[in-house]
Design a protein around this motif. Structure first.
Motif, PDB file in Angstrom:
ATOM      1  N   THR A 101      -2.826   3.653  -9.895  1.00  0.00           N
ATOM      2  CA  THR A 101      -4.278   3.654  -9.757  1.00  0.00           C
ATOM      3  C   THR A 101      -4.953   2.425 -10.352  1.00  0.00           C
ATOM      4  O   THR A 101      -6.087   2.123 -10.007  1.00  0.00           O
ATOM      5  CB  THR A 101      -4.871   4.907 -10.443  1.00  0.00           C
TER       6      THR A 101
ATOM      7  N   GLY B  35       1.896   6.582  -7.024  1.00  0.00           N
ATOM      8  CA  GLY B  35       0.634   7.096  -7.543  1.00  0.00           C
ATOM      9  C   GLY B  35      -0.075   6.130  -8.475  1.00  0.00           C
ATOM     10  O   GLY B  35      -0.739   6.550  -9.426  1.00  0.00           O
TER      11      GLY B  35
ATOM     12  N   GLU C 236      -4.504  -5.513  -4.891  1.00  0.00           N
ATOM     13  CA  GLU C 236      -4.627  -4.166  -4.336  1.00  0.00           C
ATOM     14  C   GLU C 236      -5.015  -3.159  -5.429  1.00  0.00           C
ATOM     15  O   GLU C 236      -5.842  -2.268  -5.196  1.00  0.00           O
ATOM     16  CB  GLU C 236      -3.309  -3.778  -3.666  1.00  0.00           C
TER      17      GLU C 236
ATOM     18  N   ILE D 148       2.358   1.760  -3.495  1.00  0.00           N
ATOM     19  CA  ILE D 148       1.305   2.155  -4.430  1.00  0.00           C
ATOM     20  C   ILE D 148       1.035   3.653  -4.285  1.00  0.00           C
ATOM     21  O   ILE D 148       0.904   4.367  -5.270  1.00  0.00           O
ATOM     22  CB  ILE D 148       0.022   1.318  -4.216  1.00  0.00           C
ATOM     23  N   GLN D 149       0.979   4.137  -3.050  1.00  0.00           N
ATOM     24  CA  GLN D 149       0.765   5.566  -2.826  1.00  0.00           C
ATOM     25  C   GLN D 149       1.952   6.393  -3.301  1.00  0.00           C
ATOM     26  O   GLN D 149       1.777   7.439  -3.915  1.00  0.00           O
ATOM     27  CB  GLN D 149       0.506   5.839  -1.344  1.00  0.00           C
ATOM     28  N   GLU D 150       3.169   5.908  -3.025  1.00  0.00           N
ATOM     29  CA  GLU D 150       4.382   6.640  -3.421  1.00  0.00           C
ATOM     30  C   GLU D 150       4.449   6.867  -4.929  1.00  0.00           C
ATOM     31  O   GLU D 150       4.805   7.952  -5.371  1.00  0.00           O
ATOM     32  CB  GLU D 150       5.648   5.877  -2.990  1.00  0.00           C
TER      33      GLU D 150
ATOM     34  N   ARG E 226       0.832  -1.217   0.000  1.00  0.00           N
ATOM     35  CA  ARG E 226       0.000   0.000   0.000  1.00  0.00           C
ATOM     36  C   ARG E 226       0.860   1.259   0.000  1.00  0.00           C
ATOM     37  O   ARG E 226       0.546   2.240  -0.685  1.00  0.00           O
ATOM     38  CB  ARG E 226      -0.938  -0.008   1.206  1.00  0.00           C
ATOM     39  N   GLU E 227       1.943   1.227   0.771  1.00  0.00           N
ATOM     40  CA  GLU E 227       2.843   2.377   0.855  1.00  0.00           C
ATOM     41  C   GLU E 227       3.455   2.696  -0.510  1.00  0.00           C
ATOM     42  O   GLU E 227       3.462   3.840  -0.951  1.00  0.00           O
ATOM     43  CB  GLU E 227       3.954   2.054   1.871  1.00  0.00           C
TER      44      GLU E 227
END
Length: 148
Positions: free
Chosen positions: A113, A111, A145, A107-109, A104-105
């Motif tokens: 989608t 970006g 995810e 994926i956020q870093e 998750r970390e």
């Protein structure tokens, strides 16, 4: 280099205790390390050595499956012993929860989608995981995810 020192120390101990399985497995690993260093014309970083060990373990696991399919349990058991020997040099595996948090970390870093961004996520994620989780497992977790 701490990991290489641990490997060399384990080899010396195996030779002293006349443990031929361990001695042979570690010598095979050291040969792979030396060959890779010659190929790259430099000393390997600890991360690269871990990758070599992970590759060797994966090859052994594939061999185990093939030997069992062929009814050669004696050869499969020899491969299992080598896997256990090699795994002692790998870092402790990540728990599913810790792995999920890392996924998750990252994926956020980056970006990400959608599943189309899978490649963008996998490269930095595998660098952070560094042999502490199986690539197939990580791939499936990232795919779930991104699609969910």
């Amino acid at each position: 280099m701490e990991l290489l020192e641990r490997i060399n120390t384990a080899l010396k101990e195996a030779i002293k205790s006349k443990d031929t399985d361990t001695r042979n497995a570690i010598r095979m690993l050291l040969t792979a390390i030396k060959n890779k260093e010659k190929e790259l014309r430099r000393e390997l970083q600890e991360q690269e050595i871990l990758q070599l060990i992970a590759t060797a373990i994966k090859q052994r696991k594939d061999s185990i499956a093939q030997y069992e399919k062929g009814g050669r349990t004696d050869l499969a058991e020899a491969e299992r012993r080598e896997v256990r020997i090699l795994q002692q040099f790998m870092p402790e595996e990540l728990s599913p929860e810790a792995l999920q948090a890392l996924v998750r970390e990252v994926i956020q870093e980056v970006g990400a989608t959608s599943v189309k961004d899978l490649g963008k996520v996998m490269k930095p994620l595998m660098a952070k995981i560094a042999g502490r989780a199986d690539g197939k497992t990580v791939h499936e977790m990232v795919r779930q995810e991104l699609s969910g």
